[in-house]
Scaffold this active site. Sequence first.
Site, PDB file in Angstrom:
ATOM      1  CB  CYS A 331     -12.315 -34.991 -57.929  1.00 36.40           C
ATOM      2  SG  CYS A 331     -10.681 -35.739 -58.109  1.00 36.40           S
ATOM      3  CG  HIS A 430     -10.862 -32.367 -53.967  1.00 32.31           C
ATOM      4  ND1 HIS A 430     -12.017 -33.097 -53.746  1.00 32.31           N
ATOM      5  CD2 HIS A 430     -10.074 -33.150 -54.744  1.00 32.31           C
ATOM      6  CE1 HIS A 430     -11.911 -34.270 -54.351  1.00 32.31           C
ATOM      7  NE2 HIS A 430     -10.751 -34.327 -54.969  1.00 32.31           N
TER       8      HIS A 430
END
Length: 508
Positions: A331, A430
């Site tokens: 991310c 994630h």
Amino acid sequence: MVLPYQTLMVQGTTSDAGKSTVVAALCRLLKREGVLVAPFKPQNMALNSAVTADGGEIGRAQALQAIAAGVAPSTDMNPVLLKPSSDTGAQVIIHGKVRTDMNARDYHQYKPIAMQAVLESHTRLCAQYECIVVEGAGSPAEINLRERDIANMGFAEAVDCPVVLVADIDRGGVFAHIVGTLACLSESERARTIGFVINRFRGDITLLEPGLDWLEAQTGKPVLAVLPYLHGLFLDAEDAVQAVQATQGAFRVIVPCLPRMSNHTDFDALRAHPDIDLRFVREGEAIPDADLIILPGSKHTRADLAWLRAQGWPERIARHLRYGGKVIGICGGFQMLGTSVIDPLGVEGSAGASHALGLLDMVTDMGTEKYLKLVHGHCAFDASEAPVSAYEIHMGTSRGAAFALPAFTIEGRAEGARSADGQILGTYLHGLFDTPAACDALLRWAGLNSTASVDSGALREASIDRIADAAQPLLHALRALGASNESLSHTGVMHRNDRVPSNDECDS
């Protein structure tokens, strides 16, 4: 048997007193009995979050509690989520969606509007569930935050629910914490506090009993349960990075502890892996040699990039790569691997652009729309095409030649990027390591030859069952208190007939 109240609130004398685990334990105990129960937290401030099936965002702890309750996480379970972007400002998320960014003073004025969202969610949950177990935030004794409070007693007063106060004896000063907290409450708030939970006790219960007698005499309220200190739990942390490092294995993985690191729960499976030595490297610490470096998510990518530079990480990463090491960016950490991060609107702070690490040929543009989604696919970097289930939470989009070599295939689309030399992998996903097959594939890619595997879901379920088993006396006491409709003595159903585990048992 349902609790004698549809809504019960668990508050703490301090942050990290154990509110989240007590709520999760009660949810699991009620679920075992066939009670339709839901967790609820009016307001949460955390950088660890989860994505709901409808594309909303809630605190990680409420997602864990929903698992304990055996229900799907929903945005109503955490209607107000604050994600700090600085020491004085935060992103305000209402009913799972970004509403705005505010400084602390402006948010204080905004609280009456936020309270309406809280009450709407609570009303909807009450219509769907037999029981709602509510988690407070921080402490109700924070005098400076009492006005317009929506997180603790302000909510309890608004819905007229009873409150159980949890205190952590492992920190010391537990009796002062409880008595001092009560002293800071109004008369009506003290009246709705029905009893106390002493959490994380280890030792001989008989040595604690004089203190319990004194506490009940001083307050006129019962100690509902004394809960043991349980070692080795595998539960999603709400925010703070655990201080204890996992050092059982020979394969070293290091993660920079970014000031605005988000979703560090990504690394829980690695922490539990028997062949991995996982270390979070904090500010000012020497950066050790490693087999794998992982750049984590960030709530403020450009500011955390500046922090990386100040700590000497670019030079250490370059040296690591020269010696054949592997790097993963997740991310915000993925965005850092590119050539630049551009934020023309000041979405994550001041407007501007920052040079990134230049390890992947891509540019990231920050935008105002947050991307939230649960995803499924497979690994594109491994011949086994291992399946992966993950979630995306990010601001900004990335573009560039690096995407010609994707890291994953998600629902038919390419996702993430890899370097041509096979040493660098970046992704917006994630929870990568929570799917055992994907975790094994990523670790093979990084150079770990191991037959061991970690099943995060199974470890989490086992830990929820452990905390539920330990909290059984609390459920008995709550029901007895409701049935008698008067203050309980700490005899009978209380802790003295429900033996507290010894230290040896707690270590298992």
